[in-house]
Scaffold this motif. Structure first.
Motif, PDB file in Angstrom:
ATOM      1  N   GLY A 131       0.759  -1.241   0.000  1.00  0.00           N
ATOM      2  CA  GLY A 131       0.000   0.000   0.000  1.00  0.00           C
ATOM      3  C   GLY A 131       0.790   1.292   0.000  1.00  0.00           C
ATOM      4  O   GLY A 131       0.235   2.338   0.275  1.00  0.00           O
ATOM      5  N   ALA A 132       2.094   1.233  -0.322  1.00  0.00           N
ATOM      6  CA  ALA A 132       2.876   2.474  -0.386  1.00  0.00           C
ATOM      7  C   ALA A 132       2.945   2.956  -1.828  1.00  0.00           C
ATOM      8  O   ALA A 132       3.362   2.200  -2.711  1.00  0.00           O
ATOM      9  N   TYR A 133       2.552   4.202  -2.069  1.00  0.00           N
ATOM     10  CA  TYR A 133       2.589   4.760  -3.430  1.00  0.00           C
ATOM     11  C   TYR A 133       4.005   4.705  -3.987  1.00  0.00           C
ATOM     12  O   TYR A 133       4.219   4.401  -5.163  1.00  0.00           O
ATOM     13  N   VAL A 134       4.987   4.982  -3.139  1.00  0.00           N
ATOM     14  CA  VAL A 134       6.362   5.087  -3.626  1.00  0.00           C
ATOM     15  C   VAL A 134       6.892   3.739  -4.113  1.00  0.00           C
ATOM     16  O   VAL A 134       7.880   3.679  -4.853  1.00  0.00           O
ATOM     17  N   CYS A 135       6.242   2.645  -3.733  1.00  0.00           N
ATOM     18  CA  CYS A 135       6.686   1.332  -4.220  1.00  0.00           C
ATOM     19  C   CYS A 135       6.370   1.136  -5.692  1.00  0.00           C
ATOM     20  O   CYS A 135       6.764   0.134  -6.293  1.00  0.00           O
ATOM     21  N   GLY A 136       5.680   2.094  -6.309  1.00  0.00           N
ATOM     22  CA  GLY A 136       5.528   2.093  -7.764  1.00  0.00           C
ATOM     23  C   GLY A 136       6.780   2.631  -8.428  1.00  0.00           C
ATOM     24  O   GLY A 136       6.976   2.450  -9.631  1.00  0.00           O
ATOM     25  N   GLU A 137       7.628   3.316  -7.675  1.00  0.00           N
ATOM     26  CA  GLU A 137       8.931   3.756  -8.201  1.00  0.00           C
ATOM     27  C   GLU A 137       9.800   2.504  -8.250  1.00  0.00           C
ATOM     28  O   GLU A 137       9.861   1.739  -7.288  1.00  0.00           O
ATOM     29  N   GLU A 138      10.481   2.306  -9.380  1.00  0.00           N
ATOM     30  CA  GLU A 138      11.067   0.987  -9.635  1.00  0.00           C
ATOM     31  C   GLU A 138      12.100   0.521  -8.601  1.00  0.00           C
ATOM     32  O   GLU A 138      12.128  -0.667  -8.253  1.00  0.00           O
ATOM     33  N   THR A 139      12.929   1.417  -8.078  1.00  0.00           N
ATOM     34  CA  THR A 139      13.957   0.944  -7.142  1.00  0.00           C
ATOM     35  C   THR A 139      13.348   0.652  -5.763  1.00  0.00           C
ATOM     36  O   THR A 139      13.773  -0.262  -5.066  1.00  0.00           O
ATOM     37  N   SER A 140      12.340   1.433  -5.420  1.00  0.00           N
ATOM     38  CA  SER A 140      11.609   1.189  -4.186  1.00  0.00           C
ATOM     39  C   SER A 140      10.895  -0.157  -4.276  1.00  0.00           C
ATOM     40  O   SER A 140      10.872  -0.954  -3.331  1.00  0.00           O
ATOM     41  N   LEU A 141      10.314  -0.392  -5.444  1.00  0.00           N
ATOM     42  CA  LEU A 141       9.616  -1.651  -5.705  1.00  0.00           C
ATOM     43  C   LEU A 141      10.590  -2.828  -5.550  1.00  0.00           C
ATOM     44  O   LEU A 141      10.270  -3.843  -4.925  1.00  0.00           O
ATOM     45  N   LEU A 142      11.788  -2.656  -6.106  1.00  0.00           N
ATOM     46  CA  LEU A 142      12.770  -3.750  -6.018  1.00  0.00           C
ATOM     47  C   LEU A 142      13.159  -4.008  -4.566  1.00  0.00           C
ATOM     48  O   LEU A 142      13.290  -5.164  -4.146  1.00  0.00           O
ATOM     49  N   ASN A 143      13.334  -2.938  -3.795  1.00  0.00           N
ATOM     50  CA  ASN A 143      13.626  -3.121  -2.371  1.00  0.00           C
ATOM     51  C   ASN A 143      12.509  -3.897  -1.687  1.00  0.00           C
ATOM     52  O   ASN A 143      12.756  -4.832  -0.930  1.00  0.00           O
ATOM     53  N   SER A 144      11.269  -3.500  -1.979  1.00  0.00           N
ATOM     54  CA  SER A 144      10.111  -4.162  -1.382  1.00  0.00           C
ATOM     55  C   SER A 144      10.080  -5.637  -1.782  1.00  0.00           C
ATOM     56  O   SER A 144       9.840  -6.524  -0.958  1.00  0.00           O
ATOM     57  N   LEU A 145      10.365  -5.891  -3.051  1.00  0.00           N
ATOM     58  CA  LEU A 145      10.385  -7.262  -3.572  1.00  0.00           C
ATOM     59  C   LEU A 145      11.462  -8.106  -2.870  1.00  0.00           C
ATOM     60  O   LEU A 145      11.310  -9.311  -2.683  1.00  0.00           O
ATOM     61  N   GLU A 146      12.537  -7.442  -2.487  1.00  0.00           N
ATOM     62  CA  GLU A 146      13.617  -8.154  -1.792  1.00  0.00           C
ATOM     63  C   GLU A 146      13.322  -8.303  -0.298  1.00  0.00           C
ATOM     64  O   GLU A 146      14.154  -8.812   0.458  1.00  0.00           O
ATOM     65  N   GLY A 147      12.156  -7.810   0.124  1.00  0.00           N
ATOM     66  CA  GLY A 147      11.784  -7.941   1.530  1.00  0.00           C
ATOM     67  C   GLY A 147      12.275  -6.806   2.399  1.00  0.00           C
ATOM     68  O   GLY A 147      12.184  -6.848   3.623  1.00  0.00           O
ATOM     69  N   LYS A 148      12.794  -5.754   1.744  1.00  0.00           N
ATOM     70  CA  LYS A 148      13.298  -4.597   2.499  1.00  0.00           C
ATOM     71  C   LYS A 148      12.232  -3.504   2.544  1.00  0.00           C
ATOM     72  O   LYS A 148      11.212  -3.593   1.875  1.00  0.00           O
ATOM     73  N   ARG A 149      12.538  -2.467   3.316  1.00  0.00           N
ATOM     74  CA  ARG A 149      11.634  -1.321   3.351  1.00  0.00           C
ATOM     75  C   ARG A 149      11.572  -0.676   1.963  1.00  0.00           C
ATOM     76  O   ARG A 149      12.596  -0.588   1.279  1.00  0.00           O
ATOM     77  N   GLY A 150      10.391  -0.244   1.562  1.00  0.00           N
ATOM     78  CA  GLY A 150      10.224   0.336   0.236  1.00  0.00           C
ATOM     79  C   GLY A 150      10.752   1.748   0.165  1.00  0.00           C
ATOM     80  O   GLY A 150      10.000   2.711   0.168  1.00  0.00           O
ATOM     81  N   ILE A 151      12.063   1.861   0.067  1.00  0.00           N
ATOM     82  CA  ILE A 151      12.710   3.169   0.031  1.00  0.00           C
ATOM     83  C   ILE A 151      13.474   3.277  -1.289  1.00  0.00           C
ATOM     84  O   ILE A 151      13.975   2.269  -1.797  1.00  0.00           O
ATOM     85  N   VAL A 152      13.532   4.474  -1.836  1.00  0.00           N
ATOM     86  CA  VAL A 152      14.128   4.670  -3.161  1.00  0.00           C
ATOM     87  C   VAL A 152      15.649   4.473  -3.105  1.00  0.00           C
ATOM     88  O   VAL A 152      16.303   4.876  -2.154  1.00  0.00           O
ATOM     89  N   ARG A 153      16.192   3.840  -4.154  1.00  0.00           N
ATOM     90  CA  ARG A 153      17.652   3.714  -4.290  1.00  0.00           C
ATOM     91  C   ARG A 153      18.128   4.786  -5.266  1.00  0.00           C
ATOM     92  O   ARG A 153      17.413   5.122  -6.221  1.00  0.00           O
ATOM     93  N   ALA A 154      19.335   5.255  -5.064  1.00  0.00           N
ATOM     94  CA  ALA A 154      19.889   6.231  -6.002  1.00  0.00           C
ATOM     95  C   ALA A 154      20.183   5.529  -7.319  1.00  0.00           C
ATOM     96  O   ALA A 154      20.557   4.364  -7.336  1.00  0.00           O
ATOM     97  N   LYS A 155      19.952   6.236  -8.442  1.00  0.00           N
ATOM     98  CA  LYS A 155      20.320   5.715  -9.756  1.00  0.00           C
ATOM     99  C   LYS A 155      21.363   6.653 -10.346  1.00  0.00           C
ATOM    100  O   LYS A 155      21.145   7.867 -10.297  1.00  0.00           O
ATOM    101  N   PRO A 156      22.432   6.227 -11.004  1.00  0.00           N
ATOM    102  CA  PRO A 156      22.822   4.839 -11.184  1.00  0.00           C
ATOM    103  C   PRO A 156      23.241   4.184  -9.862  1.00  0.00           C
ATOM    104  O   PRO A 156      23.514   4.924  -8.920  1.00  0.00           O
TER     105      PRO A 156
END
Ligand code: NAI
Ligand code: SF4
Length: 510
Positions: A260-285
């Motif tokens: 239910g976190a909107y930010v998990c639609g951001e791809e790096t946040s989503l990947l963190n969530s998928l890995e079981g971590k908190r849905g927080i944005v990763r820096a790119k690159p």
């Protein structure tokens, strides 16, 4: 008698289950043989529940249907039924569309692989397996761009992953459709889930991935149920698994549910969530194409991007690229919502003007009052005034007016809308949904709400402060959440300055 009653969540919310039950009961009462299909929605939400009955091979529509009106469907030809609409395919809303991605939605039983194949399903995957080396070129040549919102060329993304060398690669489908006023991902999954599976399998063959994930938002329980069932059926039929369609290539999919976190639609946040971590944005690159899920090369694409791929592989890049304008090739499933007479999903080639979309397709406001504003591209998209309604719907064209196409959500407001309140909503939304990683968004959004409240109280001296704050957020935020929140705020301020100065003007007059 063959009857279709949508099982789509919007239709269900409008009473489709009770209608389906009434159809079953009436057929039983009359002792009539019944084939009842719970199809996806045709996208005409104002007509839901839209029931279809087959007469001489033609699907006749009736809606918005009620349980009380069901017995009439069984009498005569139904043409004189008070809710009769005529042949569904011939309705103006349907006939004027170019349905490529949504070709089967509303047409087939979403969980019938046989119906899927009978309507052209799996042709794209067969073509891809016959010439795997051609896939990336074909997708690149089609001009398909990321339908999640950013519009990055899909073929280039896939080429990056294909070129990367790694022991494991992944395909991740972003189905965390969080934009207010958007519902295309949900409707597609609920109406034609196999096309998403097919698109992901084609992506897997293209880049050499063997595992895929569909990250689906928890707010879509129907879509989760349908998608999980479709994955199981596809596995049983050998479309997924260790030997995809007898090709010797392995690919399988897991459905994962967000929280239910909107930010998990951001791809790096989503990947963190998928890995079981908190849905927080990763820096790119690093970009996910090189270091994505578990640090491995990963294709992260929106539902609509992946679901369009089978059509392109089956019909060719040129056929897809023949639609659209400029650098916006192909079609876009528009989602028309808000204060509008005819809301729903409408797939059409890029290039219609906002006026054609809002007045022509949407039929103006539901309230009958003049349109004041249209927000394009979700809660972080700009508000367009009628003076800009000649803007063609295309990535560069909308960006040229300081807006974004986004996920093609179009929300209509009538002349009672308070644009200062809408600007405040954008900042408040950002403050609530911010992941907290970077300062311009975490602090800026809170200060934004406070600043707008001061303007609302009559302190117009705060307007330059708000403008300055928006500039800092736009250019200093780490991801699109903080970076795009200024779009609705600045567009509201630019096009409706009177809504920001009303209180001060009122006080001056008193
Ligand atoms: P972005 O511009 O940073 O990236 C776009 C995509 O291209 C990403 O997948 C990125 O990894 C990829 N990419 C960039 N350079 C690449 C390269 N050289 N090779 C391969 N891949 C590359 O945009 P972002 O932050 O991913 O998305 C922002 C958009 O998301 C906004 O435009 C907004 O409209 C949209 N959005 C959509 C929502 C929805 O519900 N669908 C919700 C919120 C925002
Ligand atoms: Fe997180 Fe907001 Fe910064 Fe994005 S812009 S990284 S959501 S704090």
């Amino acid at each position: 008698m063959r009857v279709w009653v949508p099982g789509d969540a919007a239709a269900r919310a409008l009473g489709a289950d009770a209608v389906a039950e009434a159809v079953r009961a009436e057929a039983a009462r009359r002792g009539e043989a019944l084939t009842l299909v719970r199809n996806g929605s045709r996208g005409m939400v104002w007509l839901e529940p839209l029931v279809e009955v087959e007469r001489d091979g033609v699907r006749m529509g009736f809606g918005p249907m009620t349980p009380e009106a069901v017995p009439g469907l069984f009498e005569g030809e139904g043409a004189d039924h008070p809710l009769a609409l005529g042949p569904v395919e011939a309705l103006p809303w349907m006939a004027a569309q170019t349905r490529l991605t949504f070709a089967r939605v509303g047409v087939i039983d979403p969980l019938s692989l046989a119906e899927y194949e009978a309507q052209g399903g799996l042709a794209g995957l067969h073509a891809a397996l016959a010439a795997p080396d051609r896939i990336v070129t074909e997708i690149t040549d089609s001009g398909l761009r990321g339908r999640g919102g950013a519009g990055f060329p899909t073929g280039i993304k896939w080429a990056t992953v294909a070129r990367a060398s790694a022991p494991q690669k992944y395909i991740v489908c972003n189905a965390d459709e969080g934009d207010s006023g958007t519902f295309a991902d949900r409707m597609l999954i609920e109406g034609d889930p196999f096309v998403l599976i097919e698109g992901m399998a084609i992506a897997a063959v293209a880049v050499g991935a063997t595992r895929g994930f569909i990250y689906l938002r928890s707010e879509y329980p129907d879509a989760i149920r349908v998608m999980e069932a479709a994955v199981r059926l596809a596995r049983d039929a050998g479309v997924l698994g260790p030997d995809v369609l007898g090709s010797g290539l392995a690919f399988d999919i897991e459905v994962r549910v967000g929280a239910g976190a909107y930010v998990c639609g951001e791809e790096t946040s989503l990947l963190n969530s998928l890995e079981g971590k908190r849905g927080i944005v990763r820096a790119k690159p690093p970009i996910p194409a090189l270091e994505g899920f578990m640090g491995r090369p990963t294709v992260v694409n929106n539902v609509l991007s992946l679901a369009t791929v089978p059509w392109i592989m089956a019909h060719g890049a040129a056929a897809y690229a023949a639609h659209g304008i400029g650098l916006s090739r192909g079609t876009m499933p528009l989602q028309i919502a808000g204060n509008v007479r005819h809301g729903g999903l409408y797939e059409v080639a890029f290039g219609l003007t906002l006026s054609e979309i809002v007045e022509g397709i949407g039929g103006g406001t539901a309230s009958g009052r003049p349109v004041k504003a249209v927000q394009v591209g979700g809660p972080l998209g700009a508000y367009f005034p009628p003076a800009l309604f000649d803007t063609p719907f295309g990535y560069e064209e909308v960006a040229g007016q300081e807006g974004l196409v986004g996920h093609a959500g179009i929300v209509v407001f009538d002349d009672t809308a308070d644009m200062l309140a809408q600007a405040r909503f954008a900042m408040e939304f950002c403050a609530i949904e911010s992941c907290g990683k970077c300062t311009p968004c975490r602090i800026g959004s809170v200060r934004g709400v406070e600043t707008i409240d001061r303007i609302a109280a009559g302190d117009t001296g705060m307007i330059p402060v708000l403008t300055d704050l928006c500039h800092t957020m736009k250019w200093g935020s780490l991801c699109a959440l903080g970076g795009f929140a200024p779009y609705p705020v600045m567009s509201a301020l630019t096009h409706w300055p009177e809504d920001f100065t009303a209180r001060a003007a009122q006080e001056a007059a008193e």
